[in-house]
Design an enzyme around this catalytic site. Structure first.
Site, PDB file in Angstrom:
ATOM      1  CB  SER A   1      -0.931   0.001   1.212  1.00 44.82           C
ATOM      2  OG  SER A   1      -1.874  -1.048   1.114  1.00 44.82           O
TER       3      SER A   1
ATOM      4  CG  ASP B   1     -14.629  -0.931   1.295  1.00 40.67           C
ATOM      5  OD1 ASP B   1     -14.700  -2.029   0.704  1.00 40.67           O
ATOM      6  OD2 ASP B   1     -13.985  -0.750   2.343  1.00 40.67           O
TER       7      ASP B   1
END
Length: 630
Positions: A328, A352
């Site tokens: 990430s 999400d």
């Protein structure tokens, strides 16, 4: 009947004698003529040849190796110097055909081991120049020197000489950046300048020592000496002094280097700290490390085997050679790509539910937070490290456009100026996969590239450079270790173009998200950020070592320690006036925020804070500048 008595003919005998005298005289005259002719030929006709040959037997030209340049840190602390040492040398031509027997005598006199005997013979067999003394044993003690002196009559061609030997006073602290010198091997001997390296037995093998070998070495000198019948020097006839190598001042800081090592606390990993304003490498740590002094005079078989076979790989330069998925930590760069390409804006939201699905595909690409974060925009996606948002963003960008933008950040190419060992890493593409696996590129592979997984491979140095570009808003400075060589700053022969965005405010949007990681209410590294007296922009990441099956959750108790995820973290500070960019990778550390982020924080503190624990005055931003920022 009795024989008559023969009367002696004196006249005939006299004639015979005269003939013999004449023949003898003629022979002597002829021999004298031959001798005179030979003397004339040798002393008149071949006078120059034999006088030169005689002079060469009496007068020898001996090389004087130059003094190797010194290496300092940015503050003048010496990192590599030259220390006087007594060495034992052997000249094979003077030792004679029984030079192997002399090695046995040396081992006997000095009470050495059979392994030393093998090493001596190996050194003697290596390529060398005629009549050049070969060092076979370094750093002789006073007792060893005395033993050699007492047994000198048994050791023709063997001498004790004083010479300067490379020494690294800080030992393992800079083994992977400065590198080390070692004995010249046969392959190197074939390509080196035979004149300039006359009398030199060591050459840079790794790191700065190798990259700047030509500058550090200097120029050889000579002296003409007169020798006696035993080859010993009786007097010096002429001398040309060598030119010493150039000193090098590095960008590294000894104190910051030690602080970074202490922050790793003995764990396997790498730390790179850059100055985003000029590309200076402030700290470069690869742990575990090794003592480079072991290699200077020749490391023993056992000691080298221990380093080579260690499961922790101390000889492996993790900063330059270690290839890891960025995880990430790559998301801020992907966010910049999305903003500049126009596929998203800072206000674009994605829902999400804990996973992402491609249209018409059942496969679920999981977010690390299985319960999901609901509606997220870019800033929140960076703060929460939301995988679903970046799956969607990568899908919108496509692999070609994503690769183009990340390539501008240095992914998939060598980024340094003076680190020849650096690996280029890998930025995968359609063409690469077809050439490598003879397969087409799948849409799902683009998604996982968006979160720094899949085929993508980066080095810690590349991650540090990505961080520096985020900090200085796309201004390219190649990371470099040498601040100046002989007082002259190195010049980049192939500078990379700056990253120019359609809207420069996109940089600030990515920075805002990274600051929320450290200081936001739901930031993944808020615990670390809350303890800072300055504002940090950071991003955590994890890199999988072994794949997890679809639908399964990562369970550390079921995974061997060396198969657990790597922990990564990047950050720069102060966020409003970046002075340092740091990338950290902790092998099998599992948690970027929990393990790698505190390491970054300690490195930032060591560079930015004064003795009072407050931000140094030169790094503070005036109030007027802060109020004018968007």
């Amino acid at each position: 009947m009795p024989q008559p008595i023969r009367i002696k003919d004196h006249e005939r005998d006299a004639r015979l004698v005269r003939k013999r005298v004449v023949v003898g005289a003629v022979a002597i005259v002829l021999l004298v003529c031959v001798l005179i002719s030979r003397l004339y030929f040798l002393q008149v006709i071949q006078y120059e040849y034999h006088s030169t040959l005689s002079e060469n037997n009496r007068v020898h030209v001996q090389p004087i190796p130059p003094t190797r340049g010194l290496i300092f840190d940015r503050n003048g602390v010496i990192i590599a110097d030259n220390r006087p040492s007594f060495s034992l040398t052997m000249t094979r031509e003077r030792a004679g055909a029984e030079w192997r027997g002399l090695l046995d005598v040396i081992v006997e006199v000095l009470e050495l081991s059979p392994d030393d005997r093998k090493l001596f013979e190996k050194r003697m067999r290596q390529g060398r120049r005629p009549f050049e003394p070969v060092p076979i044993l370094f750093e002789l003690s006073e007792e060893q020197i005395a033993r050699i002196a007492v047994n000198q009559f048994r050791l023709p061609g063997v001498e004790v000489v004083a010479q300067l030997v490379r020494h690294y006073p800080l030992g393992e602290h800079f083994a992977h950046s400065v590198g080390y010198v070692g004995r010249i091997n046969e392959a190197e001997l074939k390509v080196l300048d035979p004149i300039n390296y006359s009398g030199t037995h060591h050459i840079g093998k790794t790191g700065i020592e190798r990259f700047y070998e030509a500058e550090l070495h200097g120029q050889v000198g000579y002296e003409e000496v007169e020798t006696n019948a035993r080859g010993r020097v009786s007097r010096v006839l002429k001398r040309t002094d060598p030119l010493p190598g150039k000193d090098i001042r590095l960008t590294l800081d000894v104190q910051l280097q030690k602080a970074a090592e202490a922050a790793l606390a003995g764990r396997r990993g790498a730390v790179v700290a850059l100055d985003p304003n000029n590309g200076d490498v402030l700290a470069m740590v690869s742990q575990p490390s090794f003592n480079p002094n072991l290699f200077v005079t020749g490391i023993g078989f056992k000691a080298y085997a221990e380093l080579r076979d260690s499961i922790d790989r101390p000889l492996f330069n993790r900063v330059l050679r270690g290839l890891y998925p960025p995880g990430s930590t790559i998301k801020p760069a992907v966010a910049v790509a999305g903003l500049d390409s126009g596929v998203v804006t800072g206000a674009t939201r994605v829902f999400d539910p804990g996973f992402y699905q491609l249209p018409n595909y059942e496969h679920k690409y999981r977010n690390w937070n299985r319960t999901g974060d609901g509606w997220v925009n870019m800033e929140m996606a960076i703060m929460r490290s939301n995988d679903t948002y970046f799956y969607d963003l990568a899908h919108k960008l496509g692999v070609d456009r994503l690769g183009k933008y990340l390539g501008q950040f240095g992914i998939g190419q060598k980024v340094s100026l003076d680190m020849f060992e650096e690996s280029a890493g890998l930025m995968p593409s359609r063409e690469w996969k077809r050439a490598r696996y003879r397969q087409a590129w799948y849409p799902g592979e683009t998604l996982i590239l968006g979160i720094g997984q899949g085929y993508m491979q980066t080095t810690p140095l590349q991650l540090a450079q990505v961080t520096a570009l985020l900090a200085n808003q796309g201004k390219w400075y190649r990371p470099h270790l040498a601040k100046d060589v002989g007082g002259v700053a190195p010049v980049d022969p192939s500078p990379l173009p700056d990253i120019r965005l359609h809207d420069p405010r996109s940089w600030q949007q990515a920075s805002n998200g990274m600051q929320q990681v450290m200081h936001g209410a739901r930031g993944t590294a808020r615990k670390v950020g809350d303890s800072a007296v300055y504002r940090i922009a950071g991003k955590s990441g994890t890199a999988q070592v072994v794949a997890i099956k679809q639908g399964e959750k990562y369970d550390r108790s079921k995974v061997q320690e060396r198969h657990r995820d790597h922990a990564l973290f990047i950050g720069f500070a102060p966020a409003d006036k970046p002075q340092i960019a740091v990338a950290v990778m902790v092998e099998n550390g599992e948690s970027g925020s929990g393990v790698a982020a505190p390491v970054v924080k300690q490195v930032l503190d060591a560079w930015l804070l004064g003795p009072d624990g407050q931000l140094k005055a030169e790094y503070r931003v005036p109030v007027s500048d802060v109020s004018s920022q968007p």
